[in-house]
Design an enzyme around this catalytic site. Structure first.
Site, PDB file in Angstrom:
ATOM      1  N   ASN A  38      12.912   4.980 -42.992  1.00 46.04           N
ATOM      2  CA  ASN A  38      12.653   6.374 -42.689  1.00 46.04           C
ATOM      3  C   ASN A  38      11.519   6.983 -43.503  1.00 46.04           C
ATOM      4  O   ASN A  38      11.050   8.074 -43.183  1.00 46.04           O
ATOM      5  CB  ASN A  38      13.964   7.153 -42.937  1.00 46.04           C
ATOM      6  CG  ASN A  38      13.784   8.649 -42.939  1.00 46.04           C
ATOM      7  OD1 ASN A  38      13.591   9.259 -41.891  1.00 46.04           O
ATOM      8  ND2 ASN A  38      13.823   9.256 -44.124  1.00 46.04           N
ATOM      9  N   THR A  66      13.512  19.812 -42.186  1.00 36.40           N
ATOM     10  CA  THR A  66      13.404  18.928 -43.340  1.00 36.40           C
ATOM     11  C   THR A  66      12.149  19.309 -44.120  1.00 36.40           C
ATOM     12  O   THR A  66      11.258  19.995 -43.606  1.00 36.40           O
ATOM     13  CB  THR A  66      13.291  17.449 -42.910  1.00 36.40           C
ATOM     14  OG1 THR A  66      12.064  17.273 -42.185  1.00 36.40           O
ATOM     15  CG2 THR A  66      14.476  17.027 -42.054  1.00 36.40           C
ATOM     16  N   ASP A  88       6.912   3.306 -54.328  1.00 37.27           N
ATOM     17  CA  ASP A  88       6.160   3.509 -53.095  1.00 37.27           C
ATOM     18  C   ASP A  88       6.488   2.384 -52.117  1.00 37.27           C
ATOM     19  O   ASP A  88       6.330   1.200 -52.439  1.00 37.27           O
ATOM     20  CB  ASP A  88       4.667   3.497 -53.436  1.00 37.27           C
ATOM     21  CG  ASP A  88       3.773   3.847 -52.249  1.00 37.27           C
ATOM     22  OD1 ASP A  88       4.235   3.745 -51.102  1.00 37.27           O
ATOM     23  OD2 ASP A  88       2.611   4.213 -52.491  1.00 37.27           O
ATOM     24  N   VAL A  89       6.921   2.734 -50.910  1.00 37.65           N
ATOM     25  CA  VAL A  89       7.311   1.712 -49.932  1.00 37.65           C
ATOM     26  C   VAL A  89       6.134   0.843 -49.504  1.00 37.65           C
ATOM     27  O   VAL A  89       6.329  -0.232 -48.928  1.00 37.65           O
ATOM     28  CB  VAL A  89       7.961   2.341 -48.675  1.00 37.65           C
ATOM     29  CG1 VAL A  89       9.297   2.964 -49.013  1.00 37.65           C
ATOM     30  CG2 VAL A  89       7.027   3.348 -48.007  1.00 37.65           C
ATOM     31  N   TYR A 146      -1.130  10.687 -38.459  1.00 42.14           N
ATOM     32  CA  TYR A 146       0.334  10.698 -38.368  1.00 42.14           C
ATOM     33  C   TYR A 146       0.806  10.187 -37.014  1.00 42.14           C
ATOM     34  O   TYR A 146       1.649   9.291 -36.925  1.00 42.14           O
ATOM     35  CB  TYR A 146       0.853  12.116 -38.614  1.00 42.14           C
ATOM     36  CG  TYR A 146       2.351  12.238 -38.536  1.00 42.14           C
ATOM     37  CD1 TYR A 146       3.166  11.771 -39.566  1.00 42.14           C
ATOM     38  CD2 TYR A 146       2.965  12.831 -37.439  1.00 42.14           C
ATOM     39  CE1 TYR A 146       4.543  11.876 -39.500  1.00 42.14           C
ATOM     40  CE2 TYR A 146       4.336  12.944 -37.359  1.00 42.14           C
ATOM     41  CZ  TYR A 146       5.130  12.473 -38.398  1.00 42.14           C
ATOM     42  OH  TYR A 146       6.508  12.575 -38.325  1.00 42.14           O
ATOM     43  N   LYS A 183       2.903   6.720 -36.183  1.00 40.27           N
ATOM     44  CA  LYS A 183       4.254   6.780 -35.620  1.00 40.27           C
ATOM     45  C   LYS A 183       4.329   6.094 -34.254  1.00 40.27           C
ATOM     46  O   LYS A 183       5.376   5.546 -33.885  1.00 40.27           O
ATOM     47  CB  LYS A 183       4.724   8.231 -35.534  1.00 40.27           C
ATOM     48  CG  LYS A 183       4.978   8.879 -36.890  1.00 40.27           C
ATOM     49  CD  LYS A 183       6.050   8.127 -37.668  1.00 40.27           C
ATOM     50  CE  LYS A 183       6.456   8.853 -38.933  1.00 40.27           C
ATOM     51  NZ  LYS A 183       7.571   8.182 -39.646  1.00 40.27           N
TER      52      LYS A 183
END
Length: 255
Positions: free
Chosen positions: A82, A185, A59-60, A150, A154
């Site tokens: 990303n 995607t 997990d980043v 979200y 971002k």
């Protein structure tokens, strides 16, 4: 086609979508070493690349993962940060745990990965030509209903990239962001709304066409490979004079 020969690159969210396409793009252009980070171990292992590859599964948003990468890597030339998750609902019904989940990956994970990338890039005295690209979103540029977590995350990513660009320009390190619109995607095509459209319209292609017609003036979704090419340009020496930019690539959605 060999511009990146002998260089190293970090790619997060590398198992699918834009991350996987960018790893392949760099590989095709001679990148020497790739450090690929994702939670999907099987998909990472399935990437067929010629470069020397290190796969990091995790997990980043876990600081320990980045501590390990920093301790085991000696240098870094490029970074494509990303990794991200998406979901949506009205603010009034958004659960706080879900808010935290999305911001943890999209913003905490971005901060941790950028911090480690910059530390590795500056371990060498010669940092000119080093570059990073962060994946933001058009939802971070244009207010979009039901994207509170979200879109907010971002928007923060876009601004984080500009702050980092201001801090590291004097060392020759360029940092930019991309803000994609709708891209073919899994972050789009695996959600329940899209799957219902596929069922209603009879095919995946018809669902993509319908979404593009409804929301994108240019009339189609971008492909992951097209986004990888734009990221690759920002990483490359051809973009030596570009830093602190957020490249909006949305087919006109934000107009």
């Amino acid at each position: 086609m060999t511009e990146f020969e002998g260089r190293s690159a970090l790619v997060t969210g590398a198992a699918s979508g834009i991350g996987a396409a960018t790893a392949r793009w760099l590989d095709a252009r001679g990148i020497g070493r790739l450090v690929l980070v994702d939670r999907d171990e099987a998909a990472l292992g399935a990437l067929d690349l010629r470069a020397q590859v290190r796969c990091v599964v995790g997990d980043v948003a876990e600081e320990a993962l980045w501590d390990d990468i920093e301790q085991s890597e000696t240098t870094l030339h490029h970074a494509v940060l990303n990794a991200g998750v998406a979901d949506g609902c009205p603010i009034a019904t958004l659960d706080f745990a879900e808010w935290r989940r999305i911001l943890s990956v999209n913003l905490d994970g971005m901060f941790l990965s950028l911090r480690s990338a910059l530390r590795l890039m500056t371990q060498d005295e010669d940092t000119v030509g080093r570059s990073a690209v962060l994946t933001s979103s058009v939802a971070g540029i244009k207010p979009v209903a039901m994207t509170a977590a979200y879109g907010s995350s971002k928007a923060a990513v876009a601004h984080l990239s500009r702050i980092a660009a201001a801090e590291y320009a004097s060392q020759g390190i360029r940092i930019n962001a991309v803000a994609p619109g709708r891209v073919d995607t899994p972050i789009w095509t695996k959600n329940a709304h899209f799957q219902q459209m596929v069922e209603d319209l009879g095919s995946r292609e018809a669902a993509l066409e319908k979404l593009a017609e409804d929301s994108t003036p240019l009339g189609r979704f971008a492909s992951a490979e097209e986004m990888a090419g734009q990221i690759g340009f920002l990483l490359s020496d051809a973009a030596w004079n570009v830093t602190g930019t957020v490249l909006v690539s949305d087919g006109g959605y934000s107009l």
